[in-house]
Design an enzyme around this catalytic site. Structure first.
Site, PDB file in Angstrom:
ATOM      1  CG  ASN A 182      -1.805  -1.227   1.263  1.00 13.48           C
ATOM      2  OD1 ASN A 182      -2.202  -1.747   0.211  1.00 13.48           O
ATOM      3  ND2 ASN A 182      -2.042  -1.735   2.450  1.00 13.48           N
ATOM      4  NE  ARG A 183       3.448   5.523  -3.632  1.00  8.51           N
ATOM      5  CZ  ARG A 183       3.869   6.456  -2.804  1.00  8.51           C
ATOM      6  NH1 ARG A 183       3.149   6.829  -1.767  1.00  8.51           N
ATOM      7  NH2 ARG A 183       5.018   7.036  -2.993  1.00  8.51           N
TER       8      ARG A 183
END
Ligand SMILES: Cc1cc2nc3c(=O)[nH]c(=O)nc-3n(C[C@H](O)[C@H](O)[C@H](O)COP(=O)(O)O)c2cc1C
Length: 205
Positions: A182-183
């Site tokens: 998710n970055r």
């Protein structure tokens, strides 16, 4: 990841060890900046981390990150006019990146002699005959020069040419980047304090 380390060197060694089988093991991107502010980058072989002596014969407090090259090359000219630079290590298999910034210093001649002597003869000849980063007329001319040296030094040892040797980066900053879902990557930094030791902090991904 081990979060209890006090020094970037511990993490650096650990990550090097983990990534020994990586397709990017043993190499690093070296960035320099010339006197007019133009940056340039290239890959060089990473030749390890070492405590080095200075010209007064004292051992420096922090180890240096080593590479070897031609002292007349573009990178060497950049370093001559501006010793600040950066190194980058990337290990795609584990989604890890290490950024290092600091100043480059020439290694003592004895250290370069020692390393040069440990190289295979044909690499030594290559270092002698290549005018690295200079314009050349043809590849054939370069090969002819190589062949001439190979014949001339068949039975003799080659001394290190004065235009070839090592540098060490004295780091002031490290960032250890780990790719996460998710970055939400993990960016862990170490900044050298002026009075010694390292300040540690995280950066947003
Ligand atoms: C995998 C790889 C390893 C390299 N290792 C070195 C090295 O250890 N030393 C070096 O001078 N050039 C090395 N090179 C060549 C450099 O990338 C570069 O072409 C050369 O040093 C000239 O750079 P400069 O003109 O910016 O000085 C390597 C290139 C690759 C692709």
């Amino acid at each position: 990841m081990n979060t209890s380390v006090q020094s970037p060197w511990e993490l650096f060694d650990q990550w090097q060890e983990w990534n020994r089988e990586s397709s990017m093991a043993g190499i690093m991107t070296l960035s320099t900046v010339n006197s007019s502010g133009q940056p340039s980058s290239r890959i060089v072989n990473f030749r390890g981390v070492e405590l080095v002596g200075n010209s007064s014969g004292e051992i420096e407090e922090d180890p240096r990150i080593l590479f070897f090259t031609n002292y007349r090359s573009r990178k060497a000219q950049d370093i001559e006019s501006n010793p600040k630079g950066a190194l980058l290590f990337y290990y795609p298999e584990r989604r890890l990146q290490i950024r290092v910034e600091g100043c480059f210093e020439k290694l003592l001649p004895q250290r370069s002699d020692e390393y040069f002597a440990s190289r295979p003869k044909l690499s030594q000849i290559g270092a002698h005959v290549s005018p690295q980063s200079e314009r050349i007329d043809s590849r054939e001319g370069l090969i002819a020069r190589f062949d001439e040296y190979e014949a001339r030094f068949q039975e003799r040892e080659l001394p290190r040419p004065s235009h070839w040797g090592g540098y060490g980066l004295a780091p002031r900053f490290f960032e250890f980047w780990e790719g996460k879902p998710n970055r939400l990557h993990h960016r862990r930094c170490f900044k050298k304090r002026s009075n010694g030791g390292w300040e540690q902090f995280l950066l947003g991904p």
